[in-house]
Scaffold this motif. Structure first.
Motif, mmCIF file in Angstrom:
data_model
loop_
_atom_site.group_PDB
_atom_site.id
_atom_site.type_symbol
_atom_site.label_atom_id
_atom_site.label_comp_id
_atom_site.label_asym_id
_atom_site.label_seq_id
_atom_site.Cartn_x
_atom_site.Cartn_y
_atom_site.Cartn_z
ATOM 1 N N THR A 155 35.035 42.134 26.517
ATOM 2 C CA THR A 155 35.537 40.826 26.851
ATOM 3 C C THR A 155 34.500 39.977 27.590
ATOM 4 O O THR A 155 34.223 38.800 26.798
ATOM 5 C CB THR A 155 36.612 40.954 27.531
ATOM 6 N N ASN A 166 36.778 34.560 30.290
ATOM 7 C CA ASN A 166 37.243 35.987 29.895
ATOM 8 C C ASN A 166 38.867 35.595 29.684
ATOM 9 O O ASN A 166 39.303 36.447 28.710
ATOM 10 C CB ASN A 166 37.080 36.726 31.314
ATOM 11 N N VAL A 169 39.128 34.524 26.086
ATOM 12 C CA VAL A 169 38.938 35.625 25.129
ATOM 13 C C VAL A 169 40.041 36.520 25.061
ATOM 14 O O VAL A 169 40.605 37.192 24.003
ATOM 15 C CB VAL A 169 37.743 36.518 25.288
ATOM 16 N N ARG A 170 40.626 37.012 26.182
ATOM 17 C CA ARG A 170 41.982 37.906 26.151
ATOM 18 C C ARG A 170 42.973 37.276 25.257
ATOM 19 O O ARG A 170 43.608 38.071 24.596
ATOM 20 C CB ARG A 170 42.350 38.239 27.600
#
Length: 199
Positions: A155, A166, A169-170
């Motif tokens: 990630t 982050n 992206v998650r």
């Protein structure tokens, strides 16, 4: 006489295909390649009417080679075992004249070559159904994320490469899993690859 270059990494199949086509009175195999790079150089060297290629070959896949030959006068036929919508879509975008499956009867190949020489396109019927029922559900950004996941990036690395947080992206990963109807990253990569959707 229809002049043909064949590209197939399985030596026995390459020989068998060559022999079959050479039996046709109006066809002549002028070159045999074991990978996509060889196929491109043989096409440039012999200037055949048609190049028949497998997809999964070393050095350059049949799809990469077809894209590289897009501006050459030679018509390209993909001959493969894989009825995958992603491969078919990419082949169509590369402007191939035919996409046939290896389990078709051998006379179908010779007939398809003649039809293609008349200026028409030939696609295996099962592929046409597949193309309309099974298209890639991911957006371009989601494709970038799954591509980096497939490259082994975590990630944090994906976030850094795509200039995202982050958390973003998650969120992308969660949407990807949802759209592909899988429960984890490994299944997502595997399904995306199986469908032939990786560019």
């Amino acid at each position: 006489m229809i002049r043909i270059v064949l590209a197939e990494d399985q030596r026995m199949l390459l020989g068998a295909l060559g022999s079959l086509l050479d039996l046709e009175e109006d066809m002549e195999v002028v070159g045999k390649a074991r990978n996509g790079e060889e196929a491109i150089s043989l096409v440039k060297q012999h200037e055949p009417d048609i190049c028949i290629m497998d997809i999964e070959m070393p050095l350059k896949s049949g799809l990469d080679a077809a894209e590289a030959m897009k501006d050459l006068p030679c018509k390209v036929i993909i001959l493969t075992t894989f009825a995958r919508s992603g491969y078919f879509e990419r082949a169509r975008q590369a402007g191939v004249s035919g996409y046939l499956l290896k389990d078709s009867p051998s006379e179908d190949l010779a007939n398809s070559i003649r039809v293609i020489m008349d200026g028409r396109r030939v696609y295996a019927p099962e592929l046409v159904d597949l193309a309309y029922s099974d298209s890639n559900p991911l957006t371009e950004r989601e494709e970038q994320v799954i591509g980096l996941m497939a490259g082994g990036k975590n990630t944090k690395e994906i976030a850094s490469e795509l200039h995202l947080t982050n958390g973003t992206v998650r969120n992308y990963v969660s949407v990807i899993l949802d759209k592909l109807e899988v429960t984890n990253r490994i299944e997502a990569i595997s399904k995306f690859k199986e469908k032939g959707w990786f560019k």
